[in-house]
Design a protein around this motif. Structure first.
Motif, PDB file in Angstrom:
ATOM      1  N   ILE A   1       0.895  -1.394   0.144  1.00  0.00           N
ATOM      2  CA  ILE A   1       0.030  -0.027   0.040  1.00  0.00           C
ATOM      3  C   ILE A   1       0.912   1.326   0.021  1.00  0.00           C
ATOM      4  O   ILE A   1       0.785   2.139  -0.925  1.00  0.00           O
ATOM      5  N   ALA A   2       2.081   1.328   0.990  1.00  0.00           N
ATOM      6  CA  ALA A   2       2.775   2.502   1.025  1.00  0.00           C
ATOM      7  C   ALA A   2       3.576   2.718  -0.287  1.00  0.00           C
ATOM      8  O   ALA A   2       3.561   3.767  -0.921  1.00  0.00           O
TER       9      ALA A   2
ATOM     10  N   GLU B   1       9.135   0.036  14.413  1.00  0.00           N
ATOM     11  CA  GLU B   1       7.774  -0.040  14.486  1.00  0.00           C
ATOM     12  C   GLU B   1       6.755   1.213  15.140  1.00  0.00           C
ATOM     13  O   GLU B   1       6.039   1.697  14.488  1.00  0.00           O
ATOM     14  N   GLY B   2       7.659   1.678  15.906  1.00  0.00           N
ATOM     15  CA  GLY B   2       7.038   2.985  16.475  1.00  0.00           C
ATOM     16  C   GLY B   2       7.008   4.166  15.451  1.00  0.00           C
ATOM     17  O   GLY B   2       6.186   4.882  15.405  1.00  0.00           O
TER      18      GLY B   2
ATOM     19  N   LEU C   1       4.679   7.631  11.427  1.00  0.00           N
ATOM     20  CA  LEU C   1       4.587   7.930   9.917  1.00  0.00           C
ATOM     21  C   LEU C   1       3.152   8.009   9.608  1.00  0.00           C
ATOM     22  O   LEU C   1       2.784   8.830   8.630  1.00  0.00           O
ATOM     23  N   ILE C   2       2.814   6.610   9.794  1.00  0.00           N
ATOM     24  CA  ILE C   2       1.455   6.634   9.221  1.00  0.00           C
ATOM     25  C   ILE C   2       0.576   7.870   9.643  1.00  0.00           C
ATOM     26  O   ILE C   2      -0.431   8.265   9.094  1.00  0.00           O
ATOM     27  N   ASN C   3       0.717   7.966  10.910  1.00  0.00           N
ATOM     28  CA  ASN C   3      -0.357   8.930  11.545  1.00  0.00           C
ATOM     29  C   ASN C   3      -0.146  10.160  10.864  1.00  0.00           C
ATOM     30  O   ASN C   3      -1.007  10.944  10.731  1.00  0.00           O
TER      31      ASN C   3
ATOM     32  N   GLY D   1      -1.198  14.544   9.710  1.00  0.00           N
ATOM     33  CA  GLY D   1      -0.352  15.877   9.894  1.00  0.00           C
ATOM     34  C   GLY D   1      -0.303  16.589   8.596  1.00  0.00           C
ATOM     35  O   GLY D   1      -0.472  16.282   7.632  1.00  0.00           O
ATOM     36  N   ARG D   2       0.346  17.699   9.091  1.00  0.00           N
ATOM     37  CA  ARG D   2       0.880  18.535   7.790  1.00  0.00           C
ATOM     38  C   ARG D   2       2.058  18.160   7.166  1.00  0.00           C
ATOM     39  O   ARG D   2       2.908  17.815   7.876  1.00  0.00           O
TER      40      ARG D   2
END
Length: 103
Positions: A45-46, A78-79, A84-86, A91-92
């Motif tokens: 997907i990414a 993982e964090g 990054l997904i969030n 995010g901007r």
């Protein structure tokens, strides 16, 4: 505890969507997928979203990617992935016209 896929998406039950059929096949939290399978889907997907995004990556970001993969422990990777997904979703980010100069 993981939240169901529908929490993160516009999946509506009884509409015959792909997301609905995936949840029926693999569980509402994809608990019937292996960790590797979930990581593969994240990667696939990414990769497509990256290909569809305008502009290009600065060369230094490829170096950062290598540094992250070679230096960070698994839990931090993982964090960072979660962060990054969030940020991609909520995010901007710099627009193509705001891209910083290459280092």
């Amino acid at each position: 505890m993981s939240k169901p896929v529908g929490y993160f998406t516009n999946c509506t039950i009884n509409y015959g969507s792909l997301l609905e059929s995936l949840q029926e096949e693999y569980g509402s939290t994809f608990e019937l997928m292996t960790r590797r399978e979930k990581l593969y889907l994240i990667s696939a997907i990414a990769s497509q979203l990256c290909d569809q995004a305008p502009g290009r990556c600065r060369d230094e970001i490829y170096v950062v990617g290598h540094q992250v993969n070679s230096s960070l422990p698994k839990a931090d990777k993982e964090g960072l992935l979660e962060a990054l997904i969030n940020q991609v979703r909520w995010g901007r980010s710099l627009s193509d016209t705001e891209v910083l100069p290459m280092k």
